[in-house]
Write an enzyme that holds these catalytic residues in place. Structure first.
Site, PDB file in Angstrom:
ATOM      1  N   ARG A   3      50.767  45.484  33.473  1.00 18.88           N
ATOM      2  CA  ARG A   3      50.799  45.788  34.915  1.00 18.88           C
ATOM      3  C   ARG A   3      51.964  45.086  35.594  1.00 18.88           C
ATOM      4  O   ARG A   3      52.629  45.648  36.465  1.00 18.88           O
ATOM      5  CB  ARG A   3      49.477  45.358  35.544  1.00 18.88           C
ATOM      6  CG  ARG A   3      49.362  45.671  37.026  1.00 18.88           C
ATOM      7  CD  ARG A   3      47.929  45.502  37.503  1.00 18.88           C
ATOM      8  NE  ARG A   3      47.821  45.698  38.934  1.00 18.88           N
ATOM      9  CZ  ARG A   3      47.494  44.745  39.806  1.00 18.88           C
ATOM     10  NH1 ARG A   3      47.208  43.523  39.367  1.00 18.88           N
ATOM     11  NH2 ARG A   3      47.413  45.004  41.092  1.00 18.88           N
ATOM     12  N   ASN A  14      50.303  42.680  44.936  1.00 15.56           N
ATOM     13  CA  ASN A  14      50.578  41.865  43.757  1.00 15.56           C
ATOM     14  C   ASN A  14      49.775  40.572  43.662  1.00 15.56           C
ATOM     15  O   ASN A  14      49.903  39.841  42.677  1.00 15.56           O
ATOM     16  CB  ASN A  14      52.072  41.512  43.699  1.00 15.56           C
ATOM     17  CG  ASN A  14      52.921  42.683  43.249  1.00 15.56           C
ATOM     18  OD1 ASN A  14      52.427  43.623  42.631  1.00 15.56           O
ATOM     19  ND2 ASN A  14      54.208  42.633  43.556  1.00 15.56           N
ATOM     20  N   HIS A  59      54.950  46.837  37.869  1.00 18.68           N
ATOM     21  CA  HIS A  59      55.190  46.417  39.244  1.00 18.68           C
ATOM     22  C   HIS A  59      56.601  45.847  39.421  1.00 18.68           C
ATOM     23  O   HIS A  59      57.168  45.933  40.508  1.00 18.68           O
ATOM     24  CB  HIS A  59      54.139  45.392  39.666  1.00 18.68           C
ATOM     25  CG  HIS A  59      52.824  46.002  40.029  1.00 18.68           C
ATOM     26  ND1 HIS A  59      52.071  45.595  41.103  1.00 18.68           N
ATOM     27  CD2 HIS A  59      52.117  47.009  39.447  1.00 18.68           C
ATOM     28  CE1 HIS A  59      50.970  46.317  41.179  1.00 18.68           C
ATOM     29  NE2 HIS A  59      50.970  47.180  40.175  1.00 18.68           N
ATOM     30  N   HIS A 114      46.669  52.467  32.054  1.00 17.65           N
ATOM     31  CA  HIS A 114      45.418  52.022  32.662  1.00 17.65           C
ATOM     32  C   HIS A 114      44.303  51.902  31.641  1.00 17.65           C
ATOM     33  O   HIS A 114      43.215  51.428  31.978  1.00 17.65           O
ATOM     34  CB  HIS A 114      44.999  52.988  33.775  1.00 17.65           C
ATOM     35  CG  HIS A 114      45.763  52.799  35.045  1.00 17.65           C
ATOM     36  ND1 HIS A 114      45.730  53.696  36.092  1.00 17.65           N
ATOM     37  CD2 HIS A 114      46.605  51.815  35.439  1.00 17.65           C
ATOM     38  CE1 HIS A 114      46.510  53.269  37.080  1.00 17.65           C
ATOM     39  NE2 HIS A 114      47.039  52.127  36.697  1.00 17.65           N
TER      40      HIS A 114
END
Length: 328
Positions: free
Chosen positions: A67, A99, A71, A196
């Site tokens: 992740r 975040n 990001h 995911h």
């Protein structure tokens, strides 16, 4: 039915492969898979060992690192700006609302410290994160790919820039537009969403789907009824734990294509995930990847290579940080 069904099943997968052949890859002119062969040949080994040890102590590390990479690349490109700490004069990306749930920064610090000891001022934090994202996927049973290296670290990190991250409430049009701004296509959108498979979400990110969804519906009608009741039980007040939530697929510690099977059963957690199955532009890709785990692995690896080339910086606008949390 017996004649038509095979055509429906085979066509999307073949078309997906043909689509790959016609896509124009992002430039990789400054990157090279053998970038550290002479200057730090043990770099990959040091990073892998660091991740393996961290994952044994904390099973959430793989999902956190993957992740973190997404990001990072989606803001200013893959330049490790997400690793920079805030200063008295600037709030950095990691402290922005989207975040604040990012974790495992200490793993990046550990890898960087070991690399600085072995090869001072050589391996960038951006490359460490790109390699780490590949390794956590492989460590959890997913595909392995060759990571191109040579990225430089950015010097700027601004919390306000995180408004450009795709939101869990996005529809497919918004998702396609967001990915297109990074040079990523519809195939990349669906394949990368498969990351995911290692994810977890707190109740706050999906509560609008299970309570007061619209004037006429309490629950998002695209969600399976029994699954919605299960989520309501986990997120109900007053007994709800602050960290209550749900994994994004049913095999949360294994990198596989179960995520797509969940979407096909109406069990996507985020509205943005379930929307991929509800839209004709993406549904056939979800079905193809849900049927064929090998195809998912190949497409995910290809899209990760492409994502890793977004916004790459060279020495003109970047540096090799001595510490990942601060510019030199």
């Amino acid at each position: 039915m017996g004649v038509i069904a095979p055509r429906i099943l085979v066509f999307p997968a073949l078309f997906l492969l043909l689509l790959l052949l016609t896509e124009v890859p992002l430039s990789s002119s400054v990157l090279d898979a053998h970038f550290y062969d002479q200057t730090c040949p043990q770099a990959d080994k040091i990073i892998l060992e660091t991740l393996r040890n961290a994952s044994m102590n904390d099973p959430k590390v793989p999902a956190s690192i993957l992740r973190m990479f997404f990001h990072d690349c989606f803001i200013r490109g893959c330049d490790a700006s997400v690793l920079l700490d805030s200063t008295p004069k600037n709030q950095a990306e990691k402290d922005a609302p989207p975040n604040v749930s990012l974790r495992a920064f200490y793993v990046m610090d550990d890898a960087k410290m070991k690399l600085e000891s072995a090869c001072p001022q050589t391996v960038s934090c951006a490359d460490i994160l790109a390699i780490a994202a590949r390794d956590v996927v492989a460590l959890t049973g997913g595909p392995h790919w060759e990571v191109l290296k040579g990225r430089k670290d950015g010097r700027v990190s601004k919390a306000n820039d995180t408004i450009n991250l795709p939101a869990p409430s996005f529809n497919v049009t918004q998702l396609i537009q967001s990915f297109a701004k990074r040079g990523l296509g519809v195939k990349d959108l669906v394949a990368l969403s498969g990351g995911h498979t290692l994810g977890f979400s707190h109740c706050s990110s999906f509560e609008t789907r299970i309570h007061n969804f619209s004037l006429n519906e309490d629950v998002d009608p695209s969600m399976d009824d029994k699954f919605a009741e299960k989520l309501k039980m986990k997120c109900q007040e007053p007994n709800k734990d602050r960290n209550a939530g749900e994994f994004l697929d049913s095999t949360s510690s294994t990198f596989d294509n179960d995520y797509y099977k969940q979407l096909m059963g109406g069990k996507g957690i985020f509205g943005s995930d379930q929307a991929l199955f509800g839209d004709s532009r993406t549904r056939w890709i979800v079905e193809a990847l849900g049927r064929d785990g090998g195809l998912f692995f190949r497409e995910f690896a290809a899209s990760m290579e492409k994502l890793g080339q977004v916004g790459v910086k060279d020495y003109k606008d970047g540096e090799v940080r001595m510490k990942c949390r601060a510019v030199n």
